[in-house]
Design a protein around this motif. Structure first.
Motif, mmCIF file in Angstrom:
data_model
loop_
_atom_site.group_PDB
_atom_site.id
_atom_site.type_symbol
_atom_site.label_atom_id
_atom_site.label_comp_id
_atom_site.label_asym_id
_atom_site.label_seq_id
_atom_site.Cartn_x
_atom_site.Cartn_y
_atom_site.Cartn_z
ATOM 1 N N ARG A 138 -97.598 26.073 -28.815
ATOM 2 C CA ARG A 138 -96.466 26.959 -29.117
ATOM 3 C C ARG A 138 -95.951 27.468 -27.778
ATOM 4 N NH1 ARG A 138 -97.452 31.413 -33.558
ATOM 5 N NH2 ARG A 138 -97.410 29.599 -34.894
ATOM 6 N N LEU A 140 -108.193 27.838 -25.332
ATOM 7 C CA LEU A 140 -108.812 28.498 -26.474
ATOM 8 C C LEU A 140 -110.223 28.856 -26.038
ATOM 9 C CD1 LEU A 140 -107.727 26.192 -29.416
ATOM 10 C CD2 LEU A 140 -107.159 28.595 -29.185
ATOM 11 N N THR A 198 -108.431 19.887 -35.945
ATOM 12 C CA THR A 198 -107.641 19.447 -37.094
ATOM 13 C C THR A 198 -107.069 18.071 -36.838
ATOM 14 O OG1 THR A 198 -106.156 21.061 -36.164
ATOM 15 C CG2 THR A 198 -106.895 21.416 -38.393
ATOM 16 N N TRP A 242 -100.376 18.032 -43.931
ATOM 17 C CA TRP A 242 -99.916 18.395 -42.593
ATOM 18 C C TRP A 242 -99.161 17.224 -41.999
ATOM 19 C CZ3 TRP A 242 -98.093 20.718 -38.752
ATOM 20 C CH2 TRP A 242 -98.395 20.438 -37.423
ATOM 21 N N ASN A 249 -113.803 32.585 -34.700
ATOM 22 C CA ASN A 249 -112.426 32.316 -34.322
ATOM 23 C C ASN A 249 -112.277 32.196 -32.830
ATOM 24 O OD1 ASN A 249 -110.667 31.946 -36.346
ATOM 25 N ND2 ASN A 249 -110.157 34.092 -36.609
ATOM 26 N N PRO A 250 -111.694 31.127 -32.355
ATOM 27 C CA PRO A 250 -111.418 31.082 -30.922
ATOM 28 C C PRO A 250 -110.270 32.033 -30.594
ATOM 29 C CG PRO A 250 -110.598 29.104 -31.991
ATOM 30 C CD PRO A 250 -111.220 29.939 -33.060
ATOM 31 N N ARG A 267 -98.422 40.188 -47.138
ATOM 32 C CA ARG A 267 -99.518 39.501 -46.468
ATOM 33 C C ARG A 267 -100.462 39.038 -47.550
ATOM 34 N NH1 ARG A 267 -101.058 42.897 -41.085
ATOM 35 N NH2 ARG A 267 -99.030 42.581 -40.163
ATOM 36 N N VAL A 270 -106.049 32.706 -39.480
ATOM 37 C CA VAL A 270 -107.345 32.377 -40.060
ATOM 38 C C VAL A 270 -108.198 33.628 -39.995
ATOM 39 C CG1 VAL A 270 -109.451 31.098 -39.679
ATOM 40 C CG2 VAL A 270 -107.264 29.954 -39.536
ATOM 41 N N MET A 278 -102.533 26.107 -29.662
ATOM 42 C CA MET A 278 -102.897 26.369 -31.051
ATOM 43 C C MET A 278 -104.136 25.578 -31.451
ATOM 44 S SD MET A 278 -100.472 28.377 -32.002
ATOM 45 C CE MET A 278 -100.583 28.355 -33.782
ATOM 46 N N SER A 279 -104.167 24.322 -31.067
ATOM 47 C CA SER A 279 -105.298 23.480 -31.452
ATOM 48 C C SER A 279 -105.284 22.215 -30.608
ATOM 49 C CB SER A 279 -105.213 23.103 -32.935
ATOM 50 O OG SER A 279 -104.045 22.352 -33.160
ATOM 51 N N VAL A 280 -106.406 21.532 -30.620
ATOM 52 C CA VAL A 280 -106.471 20.231 -29.967
ATOM 53 C C VAL A 280 -107.058 19.264 -30.977
ATOM 54 C CG1 VAL A 280 -107.557 18.900 -28.129
ATOM 55 C CG2 VAL A 280 -106.734 21.199 -27.666
ATOM 56 N N ARG A 324 -108.883 24.923 -42.122
ATOM 57 C CA ARG A 324 -109.380 23.815 -42.943
ATOM 58 C C ARG A 324 -109.600 24.313 -44.359
ATOM 59 N NH1 ARG A 324 -115.504 24.789 -41.566
ATOM 60 N NH2 ARG A 324 -114.999 26.594 -40.351
ATOM 61 N N THR A 375 -93.832 19.207 -37.801
ATOM 62 C CA THR A 375 -94.507 20.497 -37.746
ATOM 63 C C THR A 375 -94.395 21.196 -39.092
ATOM 64 O OG1 THR A 375 -93.605 20.598 -35.540
ATOM 65 C CG2 THR A 375 -94.877 22.469 -36.224
ATOM 66 N N GLU A 396 -92.451 24.818 -31.155
ATOM 67 C CA GLU A 396 -93.838 24.437 -31.294
ATOM 68 C C GLU A 396 -93.969 23.051 -31.877
ATOM 69 O OE1 GLU A 396 -94.995 27.656 -34.327
ATOM 70 O OE2 GLU A 396 -96.366 26.006 -34.676
ATOM 71 N N SER A 440 -94.002 26.359 -41.275
ATOM 72 C CA SER A 440 -93.529 25.415 -40.268
ATOM 73 C C SER A 440 -94.211 25.768 -38.960
ATOM 74 C CB SER A 440 -92.011 25.464 -40.137
ATOM 75 O OG SER A 440 -91.610 26.772 -39.919
ATOM 76 N N SER A 441 -95.531 25.686 -38.990
ATOM 77 C CA SER A 441 -96.262 25.958 -37.768
ATOM 78 C C SER A 441 -97.466 25.042 -37.691
ATOM 79 C CB SER A 441 -96.700 27.420 -37.707
ATOM 80 O OG SER A 441 -97.648 27.663 -38.709
ATOM 81 N N ILE A 442 -98.031 24.974 -36.499
ATOM 82 C CA ILE A 442 -99.208 24.145 -36.290
ATOM 83 C C ILE A 442 -100.405 24.850 -36.897
ATOM 84 C CG2 ILE A 442 -100.682 23.169 -34.503
ATOM 85 C CD1 ILE A 442 -98.235 23.299 -32.678
ATOM 86 N N PRO A 443 -101.251 24.124 -37.617
ATOM 87 C CA PRO A 443 -102.444 24.800 -38.132
ATOM 88 C C PRO A 443 -103.311 25.296 -36.987
ATOM 89 C CG PRO A 443 -102.556 22.434 -38.508
ATOM 90 C CD PRO A 443 -101.179 22.729 -38.030
ATOM 91 N N PRO A 444 -103.780 26.526 -37.059
ATOM 92 C CA PRO A 444 -104.640 27.030 -35.986
ATOM 93 C C PRO A 444 -105.957 26.264 -35.931
ATOM 94 C CG PRO A 444 -104.126 28.763 -37.587
ATOM 95 C CD PRO A 444 -103.528 27.517 -38.087
ATOM 96 N N GLU A 445 -106.630 26.401 -34.826
ATOM 97 C CA GLU A 445 -107.839 25.637 -34.534
ATOM 98 C C GLU A 445 -108.845 25.592 -35.692
ATOM 99 O OE1 GLU A 445 -108.390 23.836 -31.932
ATOM 100 O OE2 GLU A 445 -110.537 23.463 -32.114
ATOM 101 N N MET A 446 -109.073 26.737 -36.336
ATOM 102 C CA MET A 446 -110.139 26.784 -37.338
ATOM 103 C C MET A 446 -109.663 26.424 -38.740
ATOM 104 S SD MET A 446 -112.881 27.673 -35.855
ATOM 105 C CE MET A 446 -113.873 28.176 -37.249
#
Lengths: 194, 187, 657
Positions: free
Chosen positions: C618, C578, B187, B103, C586-587, B91, B158, C606-608, B134, B108, C526, B126-132
């Motif tokens: 996902r 979210l 994002t 990105w 963090n949401p 980790r 995050v 995951m996000s918008v 940056r 993806t 996803e 290979s994943s979508i960036p999470p909401e926060m």
């Protein structure tokens, strides 16, 4: 049922040894766990030179840089108005700043925040009195990134030569319990630095 | 509840629940508590079996733990390990480096660098960036580093929350600010 | 007023517990009838004062008396009433007070079931339970005092309990179920201590202990599963169990309690494993205290631990006292509980039960080591690490499957000894049937090894359980000529424990199969989905319609609406969200789930995108997850049936027989 009252003062040594062999190490491990914070991911800056910064002051009196503070130990507190525990921590820092103000310099760095909201917050938190230490505005959060701030509040202790000596993750909270009292903890760290 | 005629019948499991089938089917079956004594030999056998079982379990557990450890490391620590770190479960905690995010939504595919003050590591996810997500935000990525020096991650978290709250103390909800960050940080 | 009243009641409980504890031990030694009477009276007063203290706290919460510290912490005039009621257990101080109330209810129950008889055993039991009660009353009176009078904070600070706890209704019932399981283990612990101190373990005491274990075991089962369900419905990573320290903490005492319930049967029927059975009682209780320490000390890194508090050291001291006293008791008194019978042949129910107990013990060891290993590594090598889920899975799958297999073998074989021929005749029908069905599953496309093995083993165990339930009915029909329903009802009334146990086994088989299938055949997709377009997963198409954001009392919500099409036909719409809670950066996602008997379609947002024109989604397909909740319900039902008190037989009818 036969009540085994036979006077056989037997001690089951295997049971005793296996039992203690399992429980004492477990207790030891749990005890050691109390001295580590699992949320603390370590401080890569420890004993390294503190990242420099020059930031505008919230009170509008120009800027303040770390170089200006050399010669005195500096306590840098990252905080924000949207943080939950900052209102509880603030009086602890205020009091310490008033008490140790001639030996150390306290600096607040507001993280991800806006100046109007910061001023209003401080006004309320200090009940109209002037702050005991300056607050700087970290535009774009660059200084926080340089220090590796994971969340607010976080407090960094920088010695007179500009070296990071200690980092506190989370707030200094007042508590009636001496082992958990942030006021005593802050005092202890300050004592070590002076 | 119980009628006298039922009471008269002495099925052995009436009153002594969980009986075996045999007793149920043949009420005159022996009382079960009549095992033949095989004490001395049996005890030794049981003791040896227990020790063997405990030893093999301990061996399995210790071996299993060693193979499945996930280390928490910073970029500097991971870099310092050099080749030893290749393939190990890690980790990695650090900051997303400035100007490093690439990105590609169609595939993806997310590439960025995680750094601390001493080192910088290329991370592929290979994943979508999470909401926060940056630049400059604290992240923890779980995965392993390959011989090409690229950290492949399965899990991207995050780590920027204010999680050090004392129980029960909430400041008043600051809706303006929050809705603003919700808008700002897409994002 | 409330504050003083509450503190007074807590002090009364502390005093009665302390005096009752000392008196109970004295009465146990001297055998004085007056001593027992007084101990019972003190225990009753202790329980009553704690229940009253809880009522005072509820009253203070409902009337928003912010001069009471706990109300000032978690109260809010804007919370709905049910949230105000359950906020009693939303934070540390309140949950320990609530814990006291549960202990009080159990004590009342225990006093009621021991009104007559058991005079030799009850004094020590009550003394031990009150010793535990002293500790909790001490916590409530001192370190975790919820009642102290405070200057109320400004009203704007009263925002109610931790918003995360208000996120889902499961969070309202999950903690009480778990507490009812945890706290209930105190009574059997006291009964075990009493057996060791007295050096005797009679049949009726054992039966009573087992009943007192069954009740918390049922709640613990519910609590563990509800915890998993909550994680599934709220955390949004698509699973229900992550071998997280707090999850493990609830699973550990479940394992040893299950071991006890089986060992107790062996003790009852064959006079075997007396000392071991008692040891399991002590271990189970110690593990509940360990679990509380794990959740409350902040020593473990967990998604479930909401609070870090200063009572960790106090709990550790208590755990140490419990463990050391238990080990000494066992070491010094165990020889008094010598076995009366002897072990049957390796082909017998005895042997199956013994192996089952060894496996339960091994399972406990594995989970415990995996859970505390990070602490060990940090203490010894000063490195931070965690033990990955593969470790737990590698070992728990074979151990668990062997337990399930024995769950079929044990009930099929008689106690004592069997010939190989007899054993074969008892086992071959369920064994071949399950193998045939397993082959069928293979033919139908189940290709992975472990799920197929799991299916075969669980079918085998379930078939044995079904046969074990049907046999008495058909025997009654044959021998007494009863119609099927009457025979079934009579068999059920007379063999309620057998039926309860076998229903639990069927529940376990369901749970195990659904765990195996849902974890082996999960499908994950996803991607960023532009507005109006779809993400395809298996035979589903998920069309992103729009996103919207709105405000709820404690959170800001960002929701993405998806239309779900299955094979081109619209089957519903889902809105994963979210949520951003006050003061948190963090949401937190709330997944949206479309459950069917076959599978769950599980969406995590995951996000918008900033302009709302695309959503990062996902999607999971989790087969058979609903059966996990069904199986767990069946298990709890079975425990309930087994634990339901037997109607007392009237002396008159006894004489007539």
């Amino acid at each position: 049922m036969n009540v085994a009252q036979t006077p056989k003062p037997a001690i089951s040594w295997p049971a005793l040894l296996v039992g203690l062999g399992l429980t004492l190490p477990l207790l030891g491990i749990l005890l050691s766990g109390l001295f580590h914070d699992p949320h603390d991911l370590g401080n890569p800056l420890e004993d390294e030179t503190a990242p420099r910064f020059t930031l505008p002051r919230l009170d509008g009196q120009g800027t303040l840089s770390l170089e200006q503070l050399r010669g005195k130990p500096t306590i840098i507190n990252f905080w924000a108005t949207w943080c939950q525990s900052c209102p509880l921590e603030h009086p602890v820092l205020e009091q310490a700043a008033r008490e140790f103000g001639d030996q150390v310099q306290f600096v607040g760095i507001a993280y991800e925040d806006k100046s109007e909201r910061l001023s209003a917050w401080l006004q309320r938190a200090n009940r109209g009195r002037p702050s005991a230490y300056p607050t700087l505005i970290d535009v774009g959060g660059k200084v926080a990134v340089a220090y590796g701030v994971y969340g607010v509040p976080e407090t960094y202790f920088v010695d007179a030569q500009g070296t990071v000596k200690h980092k506190k993750t989370g707030p200094f909270l007042p508590s009636a319990d001496p082992t958990a009292d942030g006021r005593l903890e802050l005092r202890r760290i300050l004592g070590e630095m002076l | 509840m119980t009628r006298p005629d039922e009471q008269a019948e002495t099925l052995p499991w009436a009153g002594a629940p969980v009986a075996s089938q045999e007793q149920f089917l043949s009420p005159e079956a022996d009382h079960p508590n009549q095992g033949k004594p095989a004490q001395g030999k049996g005890k030794l056998f049981v003791a040896v079996a227990l020790i063997v079982a405990a030893a093999s379990l301990t061996w399995l557990v210790v071996g299993g733990v060693e193979q499945n450890l996930v280390y928490y490391l910073t970029p500097s620590e991971l870099t310092a390990k050099g080749d030893d770190a290749i393939g190990a479960n890690v980790r990695l905690g650090g900051m997303v480096a400035k100007d490093s995010i690439r990105w590609r939504p169609e595939e993806t595919e997310l590439k960025f660098k995680v750094k601390d003050h001493g080192a910088e590591i290329e991370v592929h996810a290979s994943s979508i960036p999470p909401e926060m997500f940056r630049e400059g935000i604290g992240v923890i990525v779980e995965g392993s580093i390959g011989s090409d020096g690229i950290f492949q991650t399965r899990r991207l978290m995050v780590r920027h929350s204010n999680e050090y709250k004392a129980p029960g103390d909430q400041e008043t909800v600051d809706l303006d600010y929050m809705s603003q960050t919700l808008e700002d940080n897409g994002t | 007023m409330n504050s003083a009243l509450g503190q007074g009641l807590i002090l009364l409980s502390l005093a009665t517990a302390t005096v009752g504890c000392i008196l109970g031990f004295a009465a146990g030694r001297s055998g004085s009838a007056a001593g027992l009477r007084w101990t019972r009276w003190l225990a009753g007063t202790y329980a009553t004062s704690l229940i009253l203290a809880n009522l005072v706290m509820e009253y203070a919460l409902l009337t928003h008396d912010f001069t009471v510290k706990y109300v000032d912490m978690v109260g809010s005039t804007s919370s709905p009433t049910y949230i105000t009621i359950v906020s009693l257990w939303s934070s540390l101080e309140g949950s320990i007070l609530f814990w006291g109330m549960i202990l009080a209810i159990y004590i009342w129950g225990f006093l009621a079931t021991t009104r007559q008889g058991h005079e030799r055993m009850t004094p020590y039991t009550l003394a031990t339970v009150l010793a535990v009660g002293t500790f909790f009353s001490f916590l409530i009176a001192g370190p975790a005092d919820p009642f102290s009078a405070v200057q109320p904070r400004p009203d704007s600070m009263h925002t109610g309990p931790n918003p995360l706890l208000q996120n889902h209704w499961l969070m309202i019932i999950h903690p009480p179920a778990l507490y009812l399981g945890y706290v209930g283990m105190t009574i059997p612990f006291g009964m075990g201590v009493s057996a060791l101190l007295r050096g005797e373990l009679g049949a009726s005491w054992m039966a009573l202990t087992r009943s007192w274990m069954l009740v918390p075991f049922g709640f613990l089962t519910a609590g563990v599963v509800l915890g998993g369900w909550w994680a599934y419905e709220v955390l949004g990573w698509g699973g229900y169990w992550a071998w997280d320290p707090v999850e493990n903490a609830s699973f550990l005492p479940w394992l040893t309690a299950a071991a006890f319930l089986h060992a107790a049967m062996l003790e009852e029927r064959r006079g075997l494993l007396k000392a071991w059975t008692v040891v399991l009682l002590l271990v189970t209780f110690a593990l509940t205290i360990l679990g509380t320490f794990m959740t409350r000390s902040g020593v473990f890194n967990s998604v479930h631990s909401f609070t870090q508090s200063a009572i960790g050291p106090t709990f550790l001291v208590f755990l140490a006292v419990i463990l050391v006293i238990s080990v000494l008791l066992v070491g010094l008194r165990m020889h008094l509980l010598s076995d009366e019978g002897s072990l049957g042949s390796p082909l017998s129910r005895d042997a199956a039960f013994i192996v089952n107990n060894l496996l339960f013990a091994g399972f406990t060891f594995v989970v415990l080591v995996g859970t505390v290993f990070p602490l060990l590594a940090e203490a010894v090598r000063d490195i931070k690490l965690s033990v990955g889920a593969p470790f737990f899975n590698q070992l728990s799958v074979p151990i668990g499957l062997t337990i399930v297999f024995l769950m079929g073998v044990g009930p099929a074989l008689p106690w004592g000894r069997t010939s190989g021929k007899e054993a074969a005749s008892l086992l071959w029908v369920p064994l071949t049937t399950s193998l045939i069905l397993g082959a069928l599953a293979l033919a139908l496309g189940m290709r992975q090894l472990w799920p197929v093995v799991t299916l075969i083993v669980s079918l085998f165990a379930a078939l044995v359980a079904l046969r074990d339930m049907v046999t008495p009915v058909s025997a009654l029909m044959r021998r007494r000529g009863l119609p099927p329903l009457a025979a079934a009802s009579l068999a059920f009334r007379r063999g309620r424990r057998r039926y309860g146990g076998q229903i639990v086994h069927i529940g376990v088989a369901l749970v195990v199969v659904s765990i195996a299938v849902s974890s082996s055949y999960q499908v994950i997709e996803e991607g960023m989905v532009p507005k109006g377009q779809s993400l395809t997963i298996a035979d589903y198409e998920l069309r992103f319609e729009e996103s919207r954001s709105f405000r709820e009392p404690h959170r800001d919500v960002l929701e993405a609406q998806f239309t779900v099409l299955q094979n081109g036909r619209e089957v519903g719409s889902l809105g994963p969200r979210l949520n951003r809670y006050s003061g948190q950066m963090n949401p937190i996602g709330t997944p949206a789930v479309l459950s069917t008997a076959r599978q769950d379609l599980y969406l995590s947002l995951m996000s918008v995108a900033k302009d709302g024109q695309a959503a990062g989604l996902r999607a999971f397909i989790n087969p058979m997850v609903s059966w996990l909740w069904v199986g767990a319900t069946v298990m709890v039902l079975g425990v309930l049936i087994a634990a339901w008190p037997r109607r007392r037989q009237k002396p008159a009818t006894k004489a007539a027989a």
